[in-house]
Design a protein around this motif. Structure first.
Motif, short mmCIF file in Angstrom:
data_model
loop_
_atom_site.label_atom_id
_atom_site.label_comp_id
_atom_site.label_asym_id
_atom_site.label_seq_id
_atom_site.Cartn_x
_atom_site.Cartn_y
_atom_site.Cartn_z
N LEU A 266 0.81 -1.22 0.00
CA LEU A 266 0.00 0.00 0.00
C LEU A 266 0.84 1.27 0.00
CD1 LEU A 266 -2.40 -1.24 2.78
CD2 LEU A 266 -2.83 -1.23 0.35
N PHE A 286 3.66 5.12 9.09
CA PHE A 286 3.46 3.80 8.49
C PHE A 286 4.31 2.75 9.20
CE2 PHE A 286 1.23 3.93 4.21
CZ PHE A 286 0.47 5.03 4.57
N LEU A 288 5.47 2.89 12.26
CA LEU A 288 4.96 2.66 13.62
C LEU A 288 3.70 1.82 13.57
CD1 LEU A 288 5.47 6.02 15.44
CD2 LEU A 288 6.68 3.88 15.71
N HIS A 289 2.92 2.04 12.53
CA HIS A 289 1.70 1.25 12.39
C HIS A 289 2.04 -0.24 12.28
CE1 HIS A 289 -1.51 -0.32 9.55
NE2 HIS A 289 -2.10 -0.19 10.71
N TYR A 293 1.51 -3.37 16.12
CA TYR A 293 0.74 -4.59 16.36
C TYR A 293 1.48 -5.57 17.26
CZ TYR A 293 -2.38 -3.11 12.69
OH TYR A 293 -3.27 -2.41 11.96
N PHE A 319 1.42 -4.62 5.30
CA PHE A 319 1.76 -3.25 5.69
C PHE A 319 3.23 -2.88 5.59
CE2 PHE A 319 -2.21 -3.97 8.18
CZ PHE A 319 -2.98 -3.08 7.45
N SER A 392 -5.98 -8.96 4.95
CA SER A 392 -6.38 -8.39 6.24
C SER A 392 -7.57 -9.13 6.80
CB SER A 392 -6.76 -6.92 6.09
OG SER A 392 -5.78 -6.23 5.42
N MET B 1 -5.31 4.60 4.62
CA MET B 1 -6.02 3.31 4.62
C MET B 1 -6.12 2.84 6.04
SD MET B 1 -6.74 0.21 3.09
CE MET B 1 -6.85 -1.23 4.09
N PRO B 4 -7.85 -2.60 8.86
CA PRO B 4 -8.97 -3.39 9.34
C PRO B 4 -8.53 -4.34 10.43
CG PRO B 4 -8.65 -3.65 6.96
CD PRO B 4 -7.53 -2.87 7.47
N ALA B 5 -7.34 -4.90 10.23
CA ALA B 5 -6.86 -5.86 11.21
C ALA B 5 -6.66 -5.18 12.55
CB ALA B 5 -5.57 -6.49 10.74
N PHE B 54 -0.63 -0.07 22.93
CA PHE B 54 -0.87 0.73 21.73
C PHE B 54 -0.61 2.21 22.01
CE2 PHE B 54 -3.17 -2.97 20.09
CZ PHE B 54 -2.73 -2.94 18.79
N VAL B 57 3.08 3.02 22.16
CA VAL B 57 3.70 3.22 20.84
C VAL B 57 3.38 4.61 20.33
CG1 VAL B 57 3.65 2.48 18.45
CG2 VAL B 57 3.74 0.78 20.26
N LEU B 61 6.72 6.74 20.65
CA LEU B 61 7.38 6.77 19.34
C LEU B 61 6.67 7.72 18.38
CD1 LEU B 61 7.99 2.95 19.00
CD2 LEU B 61 9.67 4.69 19.52
N GLY B 62 5.32 7.67 18.39
CA GLY B 62 4.58 8.47 17.41
C GLY B 62 4.75 9.96 17.61
N LEU B 546 -6.06 9.52 7.17
CA LEU B 546 -5.31 8.34 7.59
C LEU B 546 -5.38 8.16 9.10
CD1 LEU B 546 -3.39 6.18 6.36
CD2 LEU B 546 -1.65 7.45 7.55
N VAL B 550 -7.57 5.46 12.41
CA VAL B 550 -6.70 4.74 13.34
C VAL B 550 -6.95 5.23 14.76
CG1 VAL B 550 -4.33 4.26 13.97
CG2 VAL B 550 -4.96 4.41 11.58
#
Lengths: 422, 572
Positions: A266, A286, A288-289, A293, A319, A392, B1, B4-5, B54, B57, B61-62, B546, B550
Motif C-alpha cells: 500500500l 506507516f 509505527l503502524h 501490532y 503493511f 487483512s 487506509m 482493518p486488522a 498501543f 507506541v 514513538l509516534g 489516515l 486509526v
C-alpha cells in the motif's frame, strides 16, 4: 515409516516441478523476475545480479543505486556459476531453499505448538492436518513456486523466518537466535517476530525442563545474544564492503522508501501522492503502524505465541513498504497450522475469493496500465487494495477465531453458542 | 487506509473475553449485566495492558516522530542587522578619490597650491559622499589641512589614485590651460610661472582653474552616483544633491539602455545576409584588432566570452514592411518604426543566453545587391542600438572600398573596420560606461565605482527583502545554507563598504560582486518556497483521512477503560 515416505515423495515431486519449470521454460525465470508482484526493489534477482557484477569487478555494489540487498548475499552467489550461462546451480539452490523451508514448516507442525502450548490447550486440538499436508500446501502454493522461479531473495528470508519458528517451537535456543538474526539481517522487519518467538521458546523450555527459567533473565540473555549475532553479521558486512555505507543502501531504502516502483503493498501509491514536507512524518506513521501490532498482540495472545508470530507475518505481507507475493505465500502456508481455528472463522469465502480475484486481475490491470496504456495507476492500486483487504480479512478473522477459541476454553458452557460484542 | 486488522484486533481484544451472551440472554444482558459473570482480574489486566501498549507506541514513538518530522527548521538569521543593511544604516557609501599632484615646485609652494585648490574644490562640491582629495604625488601624504577622513597614515600605495595632475610650466600659449590624456588617467595643466600663488594669498586663478577642471571631469560621475543613491534607497535622499530634471532623464535613459551588471558577458557577433554573399568574414582578426583592447581594459570589471556566426539567406520577418526606394536619397530606406521588427527573432538564430552571463548581440546585416544601399529613412543612419539587447549595423556593399557595388565573397578586416568601431561604441554604452570625461581609464574607474555602489545597494536590498519575507511568512523553512549565504553576504558587504571608504574601488567591486551573488542565492533558495502556499487548514486534510480511522478505536477504547476504571475506584 509411512510419513517419511510421504515426505520423500512430496519433496521429490516439489523439486521435480521446480526444476522442470526452470528447464522447460528457460525464459520463465527472467519473466517472473521482472514482475512487480514477485520482485520488489529489495528482493529482485536482477538487482542482485547487478550488485554481483559490481562486486566481482571490485566496485562497491551499492554504487549504482540499484542493489539494496544484504552484502552477505554477494559472496554466496559469487560462488555459484554465472546464472546467465549456467543457471542450474542457482536453480538448485533456490529449490533447496524451498525444500528446507518446507522441512522447517513440517517441524513446526510436528511440534504441535499451534494448538497446544504450555498455558493453553485448544478445545479443538484434535482437529489438525498432518505435517506433510501442510508442507505440500507450502511447496505447491503457486505463490511459493513463482517466488522460487523468480529467484527472489525473499525465499531466503522466508527460509530463515520458518527456521526460526521451527527452532523456537523445538526449544533449540542457539539455532533460533541465529536464524532470527539472519532473517532480521536480510529483511529487517522480521526482528519484530523476536518477542513472540522468544515467548514460544520460553514456554517450550519451561515445559521440557519442568522448572520455568527466570523470565527476565531469559529475555535479557537472548536479547543480548541476538544483538551479538546481528552485530557480528553487520560487522562482517562492513568488512566485506569496506565501509558502513551498506546500511543506508539496504535498511535505509526499506525505511525511507526512495524507490517507488509499484508492488502489491500500500505504500508506493500513497507516497507518490504525498506532499514532500509530510513525507518523513508519514514514513514514521506507516512504520509505527506496522510495529504497533507486535506488543499488543503479544500481550493479548500471550498464551499462543506461535499464532502471534504467524499473524505478524500476515501483517508484514500487507503493511510493509516492499511486500511481494512471497510474504503472502509465507503467511498463507502458516495459516493451515491453525486448522483448529477454521470452524470458527466466518469470512473464509470472502477472503479466499478476494485473494483469487486480486491474483488474476492484478497482472491484467498492471498490463493495462503499463503496456496497453488504457488504464492508469489507480487500476493497479485498486487491485492491491483488494489483495490487502483479502489478507487483512484472513488476519482479522483468524484473530477473532483465536480469541473465540480461548473463550471456549475459559468458559466451556458457551461453546458453540453465538457470541455478541457489547 | 485504515487498518482493518488493527481495528478488529483492538476491538476484539477489548471486548472478546467478557462480552459474550447467548442470543436469548443478550437482551437481558444489555439491560442488566446480571448474567455475565464478573470479569476476572486477569482479563482486566490483559485488556488494559493491550490498550496501554498501543498508546505507549503512539506516545513514546509516534509523538516524537511527529514532532521531529513536521517541525519547520528555521536557521537563525540576523534579521535586524539585515534590515539595517537594507535601510542603509550600516554602510553609507562614500567615494573618496585621491588625486595626486605632480608639481615641479618647492614643497612649501606646492602644498600651498594644493591647499588653496582643495578649498576651491570643496566650495564647488555639493555632493558630500563624493569627495576629491588632492595630495602631492611623491610624498606619503603629509598632514593636509583639508583631509577630512583622518586615518593613521599607512602606506598609500594600496589605494587607487583616481587621477594624477601634472603641473607643467610653459612659456608660450594661453595659461592656465589643461589637457586630459585619453589613454591614461592624467591631467596635464600648463601654467605660467607667475601664476603660482604666493604663500600669503588665499586664492589664485590657477587654483580656481584646477578646481573647476576637476569638478567638470567628475561632474557626470557625481550625477551618476547621486542618481543611483536617489533611485535605490530612500535613506540616502536626504544628503544628495538636487539633480536637474534633464540630467535625471538623461541618466535614466542611459541606465535603461545598459545591461544589468554581470561578472561575465557573452558577446555574439552575427553576419546576416539575404543572399549567399558574403559567405565569410574575417571576424577573428577584426575582433583581435578593434575589440580586444577595449575588452582587456574592461577586464577589471567584467569578463567577456565571444563567439561569431554567419547566416546566409536570412530574410526579414513577414510582419515588417519591405524597404522602400527613396529617390531623393538614392537609397532603400527602412522606416524608423520598423526598426524594432528588423531583427527576425523567430528565424534568426540569436539565442537569448548562452552559458552564464547575459548575451550581447551584434548583428551585421549585408543587404542584397538589389536593395542596397539600405538606410534608415528619417536619419540616413545605418546603425542603431537595441537597449539591453545589442546593436545592429547595416553594411552596404557600396561603402566597401573598391568593390563598386558588387558584394564580395569575403569581408576583409578593413571592410569590417567601420562596423567594429560602431560595435565598440555600442558596447560601451550597453555596458553603461559614462560619456565623459574623454579619458577612457577615468571612465572605466567611474564605472567601477558606480557598479560597486549599485551592487552594494542591490545586495543590501535583497537582504532586506529576505528579512521581510522571513518575518512575513513564519511557516517557511529556512535551511542552514541560507543562513550561511546571509553571513557571507553581510561579511562581504562590510568589506566592500570598508574598501569604498578607503578608496580601494577594485576590491570594493569584487566584494560587492560576491555579496550580490550570495544574497541572490539566499533569496532564491528553492526549498524555502515549498510550503508558502500551504495553509494550516490543508493539514487537516493531510492528517485526518489516515490518522482519523486509526485514532478513533484507540481513543474510544482508552475513554471506555478510563470510565470503567474511575467507576471502579468510586465504588470502592
Amino acid at each position: 515409516m509411512a510419513s517419511d515416505q510421504h515426505k520423500a515423495l512430496l519433496f521429490g515431486a516439489a523439486a521435480a516441478v521446480r526444476l522442470l519449470l526452470f528447464t522447460a521454460f528457460p525464459s520463465l525465470p527472467s519473466l517472473l523476475a521482472g514482475r512487480v508482484e514477485v520482485s520488489t526493489p529489495v528482493t529482485s534477482f536482477k538487482r542482485l545480479q547487478e550488485g554481483l557484477f559490481l562486486y566481482t569487478h571490485n566496485v562497491s555494489p551499492y554504487d549504482g543505486g540499484v542493489y539494496h540487498q544484504a552484502p552477505l548475499l554477494l559472496p554466496l552467489f559469487s560462488l555459484l556459476p554465472n546464472p546467465s550461462y549456467h543457471p542450474f546451480a542457482t536453480n538448485l539452490l533456490y529449490t533447496m531453499v524451498d525444500l528446507l523451508s518446507a522441512h522447517a514448516l513440517m517441524q513446526i507442525a510436528d511440534s504441535g505448538q499451534a494448538a497446544v502450548t504450555r498455558l493453553f490447550t485448544s478445545s479443538r486440538k484434535e482437529l489438525r492436518w498432518s505435517s506433510v499436508a501442510i508442507a505440500a500446501g507450502f511447496l505447491f502454493n503457486p505463490f511459493t513456486v513463482a517466488t522460487c522461479i523468480a529467484r527472489s531473495t525473499s525465499a531466503l528470508t522466508n527460509l530463515f523466518i520458518l527456521t526460526a519458528m521451527a527452532k523456537a517451537s523445538q526449544g533449540a535456543l542457539i539455532t533460533f537466535v541465529l536464524s532470527m538474526a539472519m532473517a532480521s539481517y536480510l529483511a529487517m522487519h522480521p526482528v519484530l517476530l523476536f518477542p513472540p518467538l522468544l515467548i514460544l521458546c520460553y514456554d517450550v523450555q519451561a515445559t521440557n525442563m519442568k522448572a520455568a527459567p527466570h523470565a527476565w533473565r531469559f529475555a535479557v540473555t537472548h536479547l543480548r545474544r541476538l544483538s551479538i549475532a546481528l552485530g557480528a553479521l553487520l560487522y562482517l558486512s562492513k568488512l566485506l564492503t569496506g565501509s558502513w555505507d551498506f546500511l543506508g543502501a539496504t535498511y535505509g531504502v526499506r525505511l525511507l522508501l526512495p524507490d517507488l516502483t509499484p508492488n502489491v503493498g500500500l505504500w508506493w501509491y500513497f507516497f507518490t501522492e504525498m506532499f514532500d514536507s509530510f513525507r518523513e512524518f508519514f514514513l514514521g506513521v506507516f512504520w509505527l503502524h506496522v510495529a504497533s501490532y507486535m506488543p499488543g498482540l503479544t500481550i493479548r495472545l500471550r498464551k499462543q505465541p506461535l499464532f502471534v508470530a504467524a499473524t505478524l507475518t500476515g501483517i508484514f505481507a500487507v503493511f510493509t513498504p516492499y511486500p511481494s507475493i512471497a510474504d503472502a505465500a509465507l503467511y498463507l502456508s502458516l495459516v493451515p497450522l491453525f486448522r483448529h481455528l477454521f470452524p470458527l472463522m466466518r469470512y473464509t469465502f470472502l477472503a479466499s475469493s478476494s485473494i483469487l480475484y486480486a491474483s488474476f486481475l492484478g497482472p491484467v490491470f498492471y498490463h493495462l496500465w503499463i503496456y496497453a496504456g488504457s488504464g492508469n495507476a489507480n487500476f493497479f492500486y485498486a487491485i492491491t487494495l483488494v489483495w490487502s483487504l483479502g489478507l487483512s480479512v484472513i488476519v482479522g478473522d483468524s484473530l477473532y477465531a483465536a480469541l473465540r477459541d480461548e473463550l471456549d476454553v475459559e468458559r466451556p458452557e458457551l461453546r458453540g453458542k453465538e457470541v455478541k460484542r457489547i | 487506509m485504515p487498518p482493518p486488522a488493527g481495528a478488529d484486533a483492538s476491538a476484539a481484544s477489548t471486548s472478546g473475553p467478557d462480552a459474550s451472551e447467548s442470543p436469548s440472554e443478550s437482551l437481558d444482558a444489555v439491560r442488566s449485566q446480571s448474567h455475565a459473570p464478573p470479569e476476572t482480574s486477569e482479563s482486566l489486566w490483559l485488556r488494559r495492558s493491550v490498550i496501554l501498549s498501543f498508546w505507549a507506541v503512539v506516545a513514546l514513538l509516534g509523538l516524537p516522530v511527529w514532532w521531529k518530522t513536521t517541525a519547520i527548521y528555521r536557521a537563525d538569521l540576523p534579521l535586524p542587522y539585515m534590515t539595517d543593511w537594507a535601510d542603509g544604516k550600516i554602510c553609507k557609501p562614500v567615494f573618496p578619490l585621491r588625486i595626486a599632484v605632480e608639481a615641479p615646485l618647492a614643497l612649501q609652494d606646492a602644498q600651498h597650491l594644493i591647499h588653496t585648490t582643495q578649498h576651491a574644490l570643496d566650495d564647488l562640491n555639493e555632493f558630500s559622499a563624493h569627495h576629491l582629495r588632492l595630495m602631492l604625488s611623491d610624498l606619503p601624504a603629509p598632514a593636509n589641512a583639508s583631509q577630512q577622513v583622518v586615518r593613521d597614515e599607512g602606506p598609500t600605495s594600496d589605494e587607487d589614485t583616481a587621477l594624477s595632475i601634472r603641473l607643467i610650466p610653459v612659456e608660450t600659449g594661453p595659461t592656465p590651460r589643461s589637457h586630459l590624456q585619453p589613454y591614461s588617467p592624467t591631467l596635464d595643466v600648463y601654467y605660467a610661472a607667475n601664476q603660482i600663488p604666493p604663500p600669503s594669498s588665499t586664492g589664485s586663478p590657477l587654483a580656481t582653474f584646477i578646481a573647476h577642471e576637476l569638478h567638470k571631469i567628475f561632474a557626470e560621475e557625481q550625477a551618476l552616483l547621486a542618481y543611483l543613491l536617489s533611485t535605490t534607497s530612500g535613506a540616502h535622499t536626504a544628503k544628495m544633491q538636487s539633480l536637474s530634471p534633464e540630467t535625471t532623464a538623461e541618466l535614466e535613459r542611459q541606465s535603461t539602455r545598459a545591461f544589468k551588471y554581470a561578472p561575465t558577458y557573452h558577446l555574439t557577433f552575427s553576419l546576416f545576409t539575404p543572399s549567399s554573399m558574403p559567405s565569410a568574414w574575417d571576424i577573428e582578426s577584426a575582433l583581435q584588432q578593434y575589440l580586444s583592447p577595449l575588452l582587456e581594459s574592461f577586464a577589471a570589471i567584467s569578463n567577456f566570452t565571444v563567439d561569431s556566426q554567419v547566416q546566409l539567406y536570412a530574410g526579414f520577418s513577414p510582419s515588417v514592411r519591405e524597404p522602400e526606394y527613396d529617390e531623393a536619397l538614392k537609397a532603400w530606406t527602412l522606416r524608423k518604426e520598423d526598426l524594432s521588427g528588423f531583427i527576425n527573432a523567430a528565424e534568426w538564430p540569436l539565442s537569448p543566453s548562452i552559458g552564464i552571463g547575459p548575451t550581447v548581440n551584434f548583428v551585421l546585416y549585408v543587404p542584397s545587391e538589389s536593395q542596397s544601399p539600405l538606410l534608415v529613412k528619417e536619419s540616413g543612419a545605418n546603425s542603431w542600438l537595441v537597449p539591453q539587447w545589442g546593436g545592429v549595423l547595416i553594411l552596404n556593399p557600396v561603402s566597401m572600398a573598391g568593390q563598386n557595388g558588387s558584394i564580395p565573397t569575403i569581408l576583409t578586416k578593413d571592410a569590417l573596420s567601420p562596423a567594429m568601431h560602431t560595435f565598440s561604441d555600442q558596447l560601451i554604452s550597453l555596458l553603461g560606461l559614462p560619456q565623459t570625461p574623454a579619458s577612457l581609464p577615468l571612465r572605466l574607474s567611474t564605472l567601477k565605482r558606480v557598479r560597486a555602489a549599485s551592487l552594494l545597494f542591490s545586495a543590501s536590498s535583497t537582504l532586506g527583502a529576505l528579512a521581510r519575507l522571513t518575518r512575513a511568512l513564519p511557516s517557511i523553512p529556512i535551511p542552514d545554507t541560507v543562513a550561511k549565504s546571509v553571513d557571507l553576504t553581510t561579511a562581504h558587504l562590510q568589506q566592500a563598504c570598508d574598501h569604498l571608504r578607503d578608496g580601494r574601488f577594485q576590491g570594493a567591486l569584487e566584494h560587492a560582486r560576491i555579496a550580490e551573488a550570495e544574497a541572490e542565492k539566499a533569496f532564491f533558495e528553492r526549498s524555502m518556497v515549498g510550503q508558502v502556499y500551504f495553509p494550516d487548514e490543508h493539514k487537516v486534510a493531510v492528517y485526518l483521512p489516515l490518522l482519523g480511522p486509526v485514532a478513533v478505536p484507540l481513543v474510544m477504547a482508552a475513554i471506555k477503560e478510563l470510565k470503567s476504571g474511575l467507576s471502579a475506584i468510586r465504588r470502592r
